[in-house]
Design an enzyme around this catalytic site. Structure first.
Site, PDB file in Angstrom:
ATOM      1  N   LYS A 229     -67.403  24.932 -22.524  1.00  0.00           N
ATOM      2  CA  LYS A 229     -68.858  24.927 -22.281  1.00  0.00           C
ATOM      3  C   LYS A 229     -69.363  26.364 -22.481  1.00  0.00           C
ATOM      4  O   LYS A 229     -68.837  27.298 -21.914  1.00  0.00           O
ATOM      5  CB  LYS A 229     -69.137  24.467 -20.853  1.00  0.00           C
ATOM      6  N   GLU A 325     -73.722   8.993  -7.616  1.00  0.00           N
ATOM      7  CA  GLU A 325     -74.730   8.906  -6.548  1.00  0.00           C
ATOM      8  C   GLU A 325     -74.524   7.674  -5.672  1.00  0.00           C
ATOM      9  O   GLU A 325     -74.700   7.746  -4.448  1.00  0.00           O
ATOM     10  CB  GLU A 325     -76.137   8.865  -7.162  1.00  0.00           C
ATOM     11  N   ARG A 353     -80.856   5.291  -8.694  1.00  0.00           N
ATOM     12  CA  ARG A 353     -79.730   4.399  -9.036  1.00  0.00           C
ATOM     13  C   ARG A 353     -78.928   3.989  -7.800  1.00  0.00           C
ATOM     14  O   ARG A 353     -78.021   3.182  -7.882  1.00  0.00           O
ATOM     15  CB  ARG A 353     -78.830   5.001 -10.095  1.00  0.00           C
TER      16      ARG A 353
HETATM   17  C1  LIG Z   1     -77.151  10.317 -12.707  1.00  0.00           C
HETATM   18  C2  LIG Z   1     -77.213  11.806 -12.969  1.00  0.00           C
HETATM   19  N1  LIG Z   1     -76.830  12.665 -11.984  1.00  0.00           N
HETATM   20  C3  LIG Z   1     -76.890  13.991 -12.181  1.00  0.00           C
HETATM   21  C4  LIG Z   1     -77.351  14.498 -13.367  1.00  0.00           C
HETATM   22  C5  LIG Z   1     -77.494  15.996 -13.550  1.00  0.00           C
HETATM   23  N2  LIG Z   1     -76.640  16.482 -14.619  1.00  0.00           N
HETATM   24  C6  LIG Z   1     -77.085  16.747 -15.837  1.00  0.00           C
HETATM   25  S1  LIG Z   1     -75.905  17.252 -16.857  1.00  0.00           S
HETATM   26  C7  LIG Z   1     -74.756  17.214 -15.619  1.00  0.00           C
HETATM   27  C8  LIG Z   1     -73.342  17.624 -15.852  1.00  0.00           C
HETATM   28  C9  LIG Z   1     -72.761  16.762 -16.937  1.00  0.00           C
HETATM   29  O1  LIG Z   1     -71.415  17.127 -17.130  1.00  0.00           O
HETATM   30  P1  LIG Z   1     -70.692  16.558 -18.417  1.00  0.00           P
HETATM   31  O2  LIG Z   1     -70.951  15.108 -18.545  1.00  0.00           O
HETATM   32  O3  LIG Z   1     -69.282  16.975 -18.327  1.00  0.00           O
HETATM   33  O4  LIG Z   1     -71.424  17.259 -19.632  1.00  0.00           O
HETATM   34  P2  LIG Z   1     -71.370  18.816 -20.017  1.00  0.00           P
HETATM   35  O5  LIG Z   1     -72.615  19.429 -19.432  1.00  0.00           O
HETATM   36  O6  LIG Z   1     -70.101  19.387 -19.461  1.00  0.00           O
HETATM   37  O7  LIG Z   1     -71.386  18.833 -21.515  1.00  0.00           O
HETATM   38  C10 LIG Z   1     -75.313  16.738 -14.453  1.00  0.00           C
HETATM   39  C11 LIG Z   1     -74.581  16.550 -13.170  1.00  0.00           C
HETATM   40  C12 LIG Z   1     -77.755  13.564 -14.363  1.00  0.00           C
HETATM   41  N3  LIG Z   1     -78.252  13.984 -15.562  1.00  0.00           N
HETATM   42  N4  LIG Z   1     -77.662  12.241 -14.134  1.00  0.00           N
END
Ligand SMILES: Cc1ncc(C[n+]2csc(CCOP(=O)(O)OP(=O)(O)O)c2C)c(N)n1
Ligand SMILES: CC(=O)[C@@H](O)[C@H](O)COP(=O)(O)O
Ligand SMILES: [Mg+2]
Length: 607
Positions: A229, A325, A353
Site C-alpha cells: 500500500k 460491522e 448494514r
Molecule cells: C462497510 C465498510 N466499512 C468500512 C469502510 C471504510 N474503509 C474504506 S477502505 C477500508 C480499508 C480497505 O482495506 P482493503 O480492502 O484491504 O483495501 P486497501 O485499502 O488495502 O487497498 C475501509 C475500512 C468501508 N468502505 N466500508
C-alpha cells in the site's frame, strides 16, 4: 515500456491526489495490477468489479478519464469511486466494502444464463474487505459453481487502514511465506477455488502470466496478489498509521498537510485539535478511566473513529473486528450480556448494514451498548454511499434505542456520560467537521436546552435544532429579530424518541421549524410532527432536512447550503410560512405574523 508507464502513473497520482485530496496509498499499490488487468481482460466486455472502489483511480486513468482528475471528488468532478454515469467500464459505485464477490456471483450467473461464459467476471478485493462477512457469502456461492468462471483477485497488502486483523490475515501471511513453490491446500481451495499465487503485485510480466493462466481456467479461481500500500512513494510507504490511505491537500514532498488541516492518521478529516472525532476520543478515555466496564469496538477504523488514544491507554479494552460491522454489533451484544458496556465507534453510513443486529441482537434484549456514529450527516467528497444521512430515519425505528446529537464539545462529553450511565441501547451522532464553538443553554426545561428566547415575541417561532445545527438556528434567530419575529431556539439533546415536553412547547408557539443533517423523511423532524399530531398540537411544523435522494460528492459546506441546512434557509422558511395563508386557529386569528410585517426590509436571498 510498461515500467515507465507505471512510473508516470505513480507520479501523476502523487501530484494530483496531493493537490486535491483523495485515496493515495490504495491507488499507488495497484498501479501494476490494474495495468495487467486491463491488458489481460477486455473491459467492459469482461467485467472488472472493484471492491470498495477507493483503489480505482488507475482504472479510471486507463479508461480515458485523466483530464477529470483536475476536479477529483469536487462538485460535478470525477467521483473518487467507480461511477456508472462516468464510464461503461465502471460497475459498482457503492464504496461500502466486501460487496464485490456478490456482484461477481450475480454477473456470472447472468452470463451463464445468457450463454456468455466467454465473458470473464473479475472481482478485485482487498485483504481488508475480505474480512467482511458478505465477502464469504460471495465466496460460498462462487466456489460452489465449478462451471462458472469467476476470477477473484485478492489484493493483499496486509492492511486495511492499519494492519489487517483476524485469523484470515494470519492465514494469508502463511500463504505468502510459503511462496509459490509449494502446492497449497488453503481456505480457498477447500471452498472449491483454484488458487494461483502468491503473485508479486508489482511485477507486470508475472501478473500478466498468472492472470492469463487464471483466465484460461473454466472454474472459479483466486489469484492471490501481494502488493504494498503506497508503493513507490516514500511518505506513504513509511506512514505507520495507514500508508496515507486517504489524504487531504498535502505537500507532495512530505505527504503531510502544510497547515494543521490534516486529519487524524492522514485522512482528510479536519485538524485533529478541533474535529468532533478528537473531542470524542478524549471524552471516551475520560469515561473509560472512571468506568472499567467500558470497552470500545471498531470495524477496522480504529483511528478514523477516534479510538487511537483509548487503544494506547487501554489496549486490552479496544477490539478491532475487521471490516465486519454486523459482527461488531452482535459481538458488542455478547459483551453487554456479560456485564460490559461496549462503545461501538463507527461511521454512520456503515452502520446501515447492521440494522438487524442493532434491532434484534442489541435492542430486543435491551442491552447497554452505546453507538457513536462519526461522519453523521453530509460528509462531502466521498459522495452518495458515504453521507451519513440515513441513521435517524433508520434507527428511529428501533424500540428502546435512545438517540442523542451533541451541539458542542461540552454536550458531547455530557451526553456520552449519560449514554453510558443508561442501562439500555443508546446512540450519539457527530459530523465530519470541526467541533462547534460552545453554546451554553439559558435554561434546561424537562431535558430540553433553551438556547435563545427573544424578549417579547419568543412565542412566534420554535426552532428545534439538532446537534451542531444549533449554531445555524441561533444565527437565524438573530436574523428573524430584524423582521420583528421572535423565536425560541431549543436543543433537545436526546432527539429520539421525541421528548414529550417538545410538543407541549410547540403548542405555545405559532410555528415550529426543525432542522437536521439527516434525511427529512422519517427523521427527527418527522418524529416531532407525529408527536405533535398524536398529542393534538396543531402548530404548523416546517421540517428542514436532506432530500429523499442520493447526494453526489461535493464539499460538505456547499452541500449544506444547497440543501438548506443553514441560518438563511431557516430564516427563509419562517418568512415563507409567515406569508402563507395562516391555518384557522385562535392563536393566528389574533395577530397573524403577516399583520406585523416590519418596514420594507427584504428577506435574505436564497441560493
Ligand atoms: C462497510 C465498510 N466499512 C468500512 C469502510 C471504510 N474503509 C474504506 S477502505 C477500508 C480499508 C480497505 O482495506 P482493503 O480492502 O484491504 O483495501 P486497501 O485499502 O488495502 O487497498 C475501509 C475500512 C468501508 N468502505 N466500508
Ligand atoms: C473509502 C472509505 O470508506 C474511507 O476511506 C472514506 O474515504 C472515509 O474517509 P474520511 O475518514 O476522510 O471520512
Ligand atoms: Mg488491504
Amino acid at each position: 515500456m510498461l515500467p515507465q508507464l507505471a512510473g508516470e502513473i505513480r507520479a501523476f497520482l502523487v501530484e494530483r491526489v496531493c493537490a486535491v485530496g483523495g485515496h493515495l496509498g490504495p491507488n499507488l499499490g495497484v498501479v501494476e495490477l490494474t495495468l495487467a488487468l486491463h491488458r489481460v481482460f477486455d473491459s467492459p466486455r469482461d467485467a472488472l468489479v472493484f471492491d470498495t472502489g477507493h483503489q480505482a483511480y488507475v482504472h479510471k486513468l486507463l479508461t480515458g478519464r485523466q483530464k477529470g482528475f483536475v476536479g477529483l471528488r469536487q462538485e460535478d468532478g470525477l467521483s473518487g469511486y467507480p461511477s456508472r454515469s462516468e464510464s461503461e467500464h465502471d460497475l459498482v459505485a457503492n464504496s461500502h466494502a466486501s460487496t464485490a464477490l456478490s456482484y461477481a456471483d450475480g454477473l456470472a450467473k447472468a452470463r451463464q444464463l445468457a450463454g456468455e461464459q466467454d465473458r470473464c467476471v473479475v472481482a478485485v478485493i482487498g485483504d481488508g474487505a475480505m474480512t467482511g462477512g458478505l465477502a464469504w457469502e460471495g465466496l460460498n456461492n462462487i466456489g460452489a459453481a465449478r462451471e462458472r468462471r469467476v476470477v477473484v483477485v485478492l489484493n493483499d497488502n496486509g492492511r486495511s487502514y492499519a494492519p489487517t486483523t483476524g485469523a484470515l490475515s494470519t492465514h494469508l501471511r502463511t500463504l505468502q511465506k510459503g511462496g509459490r513453490a509449494q502446492t497449497y491446500r488453503n481456505v480457498f481451495t477447500d471452498l472449491g477455488f483454484a488458487y494461483v499465487g502468491p503473485v508479486d503485485g508489482h511485477n507486470i510480466a508475472e501478473l500478466e502470466q498468472e492472470l492469463h493462466r487464471a483466465r484460461q481456467m473454466d472454474r472459479p479461481v483466486v489469484v492471490h496478489v501481494k502488493t504494498v500500500k503506497g508503493k513507490g512513494y516514500g511518505p506513504a510507504e513509511q506512514d505507520e498509521a495507514d500508508h496515507l490511505h486517504a489524504v487531504g491537500v498535502v505537500d507532495p514532498v512530505t505527504g503531510r498537510a502544510a497547515v494543521a488541516a490534516l486529519g487524524t492518521a492522514g485522512t482528510s478529516s479536519p485538524s485533529p485539535a478541533r474535529s468532533w472525532t478528537s473531542v470524542f476520543a478524549g471524552a471516551l478515555v475520560e469515561v473509560a478511566v472512571r468506568r472499567p466496564e467500558v470497552v470500545a469496538v471498531t470495524a477496522s477504523m480504529l483511528r478514523p473513529t477516534g479510538l487511537g488514544i483509548m487503544a494506547e491507554r487501554f489496549p486490552e479494552r479496544v477490539f478491532d473486528v475487521g471490516i465486519a460491522e454486523q459482527h461488531a454489533v452482535t459481538s458488542a451484544a455478547g459483551m453487554a450480556m456479560a456485564g460490559l458496556h461496549p462503545v461501538v465507534a463507527i461511521y454512520a453510513t456503515f452502520l446501515n448494514r447492521a440494522l438487524d443486529q442493532v434491532l434484534m441482537d442489541v435492542a430486543l434484549h435491551r442491552l447497554p451498548v452505546t453507538f457513536v456514529l462519526d461522519r453523521a450527516g453530509i460528509t462531502g467528497p466521498d459522495g452518495a454511499s458515504h453521507h451519513g444521512m440515513w441513521d435517524l430515519s433508520v434507527f428511529s425505528t428501533v424500540p428502546g434505542l435512545q438517540i442523542a446529537a451533541p451541539r458542542d464539545p461540552v454536550q458531547l462529553t455530557e451526553l456520552l456520560d449519560e449514554a453510558i450511565a443508561l442501562d439500555g441501547p443508546t446512540m450519539l451522532r457527530i459530523p465530519k467537521a470541526t467541533a462547534s464553538p460552545g453554546m451554553e443553554a439559558l435554561a434546561r426545561m424537562d431535558g430540553i436546552d433553551i438556547l435563545h428566547r427573544s424578549s417579547a415575541r419568543s412565542l412566534d417561532v420554535l426552532i428545534v435544532a439538532l446537534g451542531p445545527l444549533a449554531a445555524q438556528a441561533l444565527k437565524a434567530a438573530r436574523e428573524l429579530e430584524e423582521f420583528g419575529i421572535g423565536s425560541t431556539v431549543t436543543d433537545p439533546r436526546w432527539i429520539l424518541p421525541v421528548n414529550p415536553a417538545l410538543p407541549a412547547l410547540a403548542a405555545r408557539h405559532r410555528l415550529v421549524v426543525s432542522v437536521e443533517d439527516n434525511l427529512r423523511q422519517g427523521g427527527a423532524g418527522t418524529a416531532l410532527l407525529e408527536a405533535c399530531q398524536d398529542t393534538g398540537v396543531t402548530t404548523p411544523v416546517v421540517r428542514l432536512g436532506l432530500p429523499h435522494a442520493f447526494i453526489e460528492h461535493a464539499p460538505r459546506q456547499q452541500l449544506l447550503e444547497r440543501y438548506g441546512l443553514t441560518a438563511e434557509a431557516i430564516t427563509n422558511a419562517v418568512l415563507v410560512a409567515r406569508s402563507a395563508p395562516a391555518p384557522p386557529s385562535p392563536m393566528w386569528a389574533s395577530a397573524p405574523l403577516a399583520a406585523r410585517a416590519p418596514s420594507a426590509a427584504t428577506p435574505p436571498k436564497t441560493t
